[in-house]
Design a protein around this motif. Structure first.
Motif, PDB file in Angstrom:
ATOM      1  N   GLU A   1      38.239 -20.344 -51.620  1.00 47.12           N
ATOM      2  CA  GLU A   1      38.125 -18.923 -51.332  1.00 47.12           C
ATOM      3  C   GLU A   1      36.712 -18.458 -51.310  1.00 47.12           C
TER       4      GLU A   1
ATOM      5  N   LEU B   1      35.250 -19.709 -47.877  1.00 49.53           N
ATOM      6  CA  LEU B   1      35.731 -18.737 -46.896  1.00 49.53           C
ATOM      7  C   LEU B   1      34.789 -17.403 -46.916  1.00 49.53           C
ATOM      8  N   ASN B   2      34.857 -16.693 -47.900  1.00 52.78           N
ATOM      9  CA  ASN B   2      33.997 -15.543 -48.223  1.00 52.78           C
ATOM     10  C   ASN B   2      32.590 -15.917 -47.500  1.00 52.78           C
TER      11      ASN B   2
ATOM     12  N   LYS C   1      32.946 -16.184 -43.521  1.00 48.60           N
ATOM     13  CA  LYS C   1      33.045 -15.016 -42.858  1.00 48.60           C
ATOM     14  C   LYS C   1      31.746 -14.157 -42.887  1.00 48.60           C
TER      15      LYS C   1
ATOM     16  N   ASN D   1      37.114 -27.201 -46.548  1.00 53.10           N
ATOM     17  CA  ASN D   1      35.897 -26.650 -46.078  1.00 53.10           C
ATOM     18  C   ASN D   1      35.601 -27.187 -44.836  1.00 53.10           C
TER      19      ASN D   1
ATOM     20  N   TYR E   1      37.740 -25.450 -42.340  1.00 54.72           N
ATOM     21  CA  TYR E   1      37.470 -24.047 -41.936  1.00 54.72           C
ATOM     22  C   TYR E   1      36.135 -23.994 -41.245  1.00 54.72           C
TER      23      TYR E   1
ATOM     24  N   PHE F   1      36.056 -21.997 -37.775  1.00 57.23           N
ATOM     25  CA  PHE F   1      35.083 -20.948 -37.605  1.00 57.23           C
ATOM     26  C   PHE F   1      34.310 -20.917 -36.450  1.00 57.23           C
TER      27      PHE F   1
END
Length: 324
Positions: free
Chosen positions: A99, A102-103, A106, A152, A155, A159
């Protein structure tokens, strides 16, 4: 002047990276919640006008947005490390490592950060028995920690494809060196054994000592981060790289060499017995990296083989840990 955000900047790797960046002329912003990072690692850094500290948690998205504002490059080191820790508390490891990651991704994307370089892990190779470890061939994860680090990488790839942010993942192999914490239940093996030997206590090897690792000195890791951040080779972007030496040392041989180097400072350490205990759950038996991809695409050439790195580390440990 380029501005770099180092998450986990008060930690062992993050603080060493920050020092190198300041020396190279970058402006550095550190984000850390001091869960595992140490304020004493920042003593010299805080004296620099080109250094800024934000005390905050990557699990808070607003904090991540604030930290990424005006940033050119992110070096994401913040994580809860340790396989045993993740086995004991998989939920918190996931919160921070997935999490939180991801924060940060983003927030970096929304702030148009040029490049997001992140600490991946050799644990991603899981149950693969192939040696050396090649980036494109992994096995099944053996711990919750390994799962988080694999997520990770997935993601980061998504992204890039979805939002266009450039990323590079660095799969760290058993990093060691100055500032690594010898204390706590999840301390890494080299500083932990160092502290024990300096106190004339017998280190206990998990298993018979034949498990092997590609121990990687901190200066090699700094080099890889700088290369990943600065490269203008577009083919090198949005890839994952082994960050290692390309060699392996058994735990038994590591412990004996450590004892030998420490004995040069205190001959009595040479008499301390090294003991063996049971194998540890989730441990990968052998680890040796192929570094060809990093050499070809990033121009990586490790400056420190294991013995050279250990000798430098021991000198630092002796100067700093014996005062503890």
């Amino acid at each position: 002047m380029k501005k770099v955000l180092v998450t986990g900047g008060a930690g062992f790797i993050g603080s060493n990276l920050s020092e190198a960046l300041i020396t190279q002329g970058y402006q550095v912003r550190c984000l850390d919640n001091f869960a595992t990072g140490k304020r004493e690692n920042l003593t010299e850094l805080l004296k620099s006008k080109r250094y800024e500290l934000i005390e905050g948690d990557i699990r808070n998205f607003e904090t991540c947005l604030q930290a990424c504002e005006g940033i050119d490059y992110v070096l994401h080191q913040a994580a809860l490390g340790s396989v045993p820790r993740s086995i004991n508390d998989p939920i918190t490891s996931n919160e921070v490592n997935v999490e939180g990651f991801l924060n940060m991704l983003k927030a970096a994307s929304e702030n148009n950060v040029k490049r997001f370089v992140y600490a991946a892990s050799s644990s991603t190779y899981g149950d693969s028995t192939a040696l050396p470890k090649v980036e494109e061939k992994i096995g099944k994860p053996l711990s919750p920690y390994a799962v988080t680090k694999l997520v990770n990488e997935i993601y980061a790839d998504v992204f890039h494809r979805t939002y266009g942010i450039d990323t590079i993942g660095l799969r760290y192999f058993n990093v060691f060196g100055r500032k690594q914490d010898p204390n706590g239940a999840y301390a890494a093996v080299i500083p932990k054994f160092t502290m024990q030997l300096m106190n004339y206590e017998s280190p206990v090897i998990n298993g018979d000592g034949t498990y092997s690792r590609d121990f990687t000195y901190i200066d090699n890791v700094i080099q890889m981060n700088l290369l990943a951040m600065e490269t203008d080779n577009t083919e090198a972007l949005n890839e994952v790289y082994n960050t290692a030496v390309g060699d392996r040392t058994t735990i038994k041989d590591m412990a004996e060499l450590l004892k030998k180097y420490l004995s040069e400072f205190d001959p009595k350490i040479g008499e301390v017995e090294i003991k063996n205990g049971p194998n540890r759950q989730g441990d990968v038996p052998h680890s040796k990296a192929s570094i060809e991809k990093a050499q070809q695409l990033l121009g990586y050439q490790p400056s420190h083989k294991f013995a050279k790195g250990l000798k430098e580390a021991v000198a630092w440990y002796w100067e700093n840990l014996k005062k503890v």
